[in-house]
Write an enzyme that holds these catalytic residues in place. Structure first.
Site, PDB file in Angstrom:
ATOM      1  CG  LEU A  78      13.150 -20.434 -40.841  1.00  0.00           C
ATOM      2  CD1 LEU A  78      11.996 -19.491 -40.579  1.00  0.00           C
ATOM      3  CD2 LEU A  78      14.375 -19.640 -41.202  1.00  0.00           C
ATOM      4  CG  ASP A  79      17.153 -22.024 -35.286  1.00  0.00           C
ATOM      5  OD1 ASP A  79      16.436 -21.030 -35.261  1.00  0.00           O
ATOM      6  OD2 ASP A  79      18.384 -21.972 -35.144  1.00  0.00           O
ATOM      7  CB  SER A  80      12.763 -23.365 -31.918  1.00  0.00           C
ATOM      8  OG  SER A  80      14.019 -23.459 -31.284  1.00  0.00           O
ATOM      9  CG  ASP A 125      15.992 -18.617 -37.296  1.00  0.00           C
ATOM     10  OD1 ASP A 125      16.598 -17.653 -36.828  1.00  0.00           O
ATOM     11  OD2 ASP A 125      16.539 -19.582 -37.834  1.00  0.00           O
TER      12      ASP A 125
END
Lengths: 116, 126
Positions: free
Chosen positions: B81-83, B85
């Site tokens: 995931l990215d930040s 998310d």
């Protein structure tokens, strides 16, 4: 010299990332405040996400700073006047209401006859 | 009419017995059953219940592969995931456990372990 400038770059970058995360978090909560129903919120949230994703690959630090400032200004402008607050939190509907008496304490209802 | 009245006069429904029997059938609030008291904060959660509910929230995120989720995954390193998310997951956890996490603390929660610890140690989580 180059090491310190790299460290400075990384520090500034980390600070910017944190600012963006917190801005996104607040904006997302505010979206939920504005949305009357859940199904409206989902649409608004994905729109908000797209606005963040549009500037995902910006590299220039000053541009990023400007974008973050724009975002924060627009968040401030559209902030909800009466946001949802979790009931127990300060400002919530249950805050300091009806605290449960500790175990072993009982209330004797002796209206007006306490001194007899 | 007369028949109905006669029947009703003789019919006795043991209300209290039924009510008691049903209460015994219900799961206790702590066992992770279907009964959740949404307005109270007296239902202390067990660690297992916290873990189960945290994992179910994470599995519900559209970008997460449910088979990869376990109690010690890191959101960005293991789940891809990215930040942003992560921010969404933390907000979903707040809603699930009726919490309000300050921004700076919510920003620190980046793995499943931390989330479970935070929720389990929070006095108002339920």
């Amino acid at each position: 010299m180059s090491f310190s400038s790299t460290a400075g770059y990384l520090a500034r970058r980390a600070a910017q990332k944190e600012r963006v995360r917190i801005l996104y978090r607040r904006a997302l909560k505010d979206t939920l405040n504005w949305a009357v129903h859940r199904h409206l919120f989902y649409k608004d949230a994905s729109d908000l996400r797209e606005r963040f994703e549009a500037n995902r690959h910006v590299e220039n630090l000053d541009t990023i700073d400007k974008l973050i400032e724009n975002g924060e200004a627009s968040y401030d402008k559209w902030r909800h006047p009466d946001p949802y607050i979790v009931p127990w939190a300060p400002g919530g509907s249950k805050f300091t209401r009806n605290p449960i008496p500790p175990a072993g304490i009982e209330i004797i209802y002796d209206y007006g006859r306490e001194d007899h | 009419m007369a028949l109905r009245a006669a029947v009703l006069r003789h019919l006795r429904v043991p209300v209290q017995f039924h009510a008691l029997a049903r209460r015994e059938c219900q799961p206790t609030p702590c066992s992770g059953g279907s009964l959740r008291l949404f307005s109270s904060h007296d239902d202390h959660m067990t660690k297992d219940e916290v873990i189960e509910r945290v994992l179910s929230v994470i599995k519900c995120h559209p970008k997460v592969d449910p088979s990869k989720v376990s109690p010690d995954v890191h959101f960005e390193k293991d789940l891809g995931l990215d930040s942003l998310d992560t921010v969404e997951i933390v907000m979903a956890l707040e809603e699930e456990f009726k919490l309000e996490i300050p921004d700076k603390e919510a920003d620190k929660i980046d793995s499943c372990n931390l989330a479970i610890e935070y929720v389990y140690n929070h006095p108002m989580a339920s």
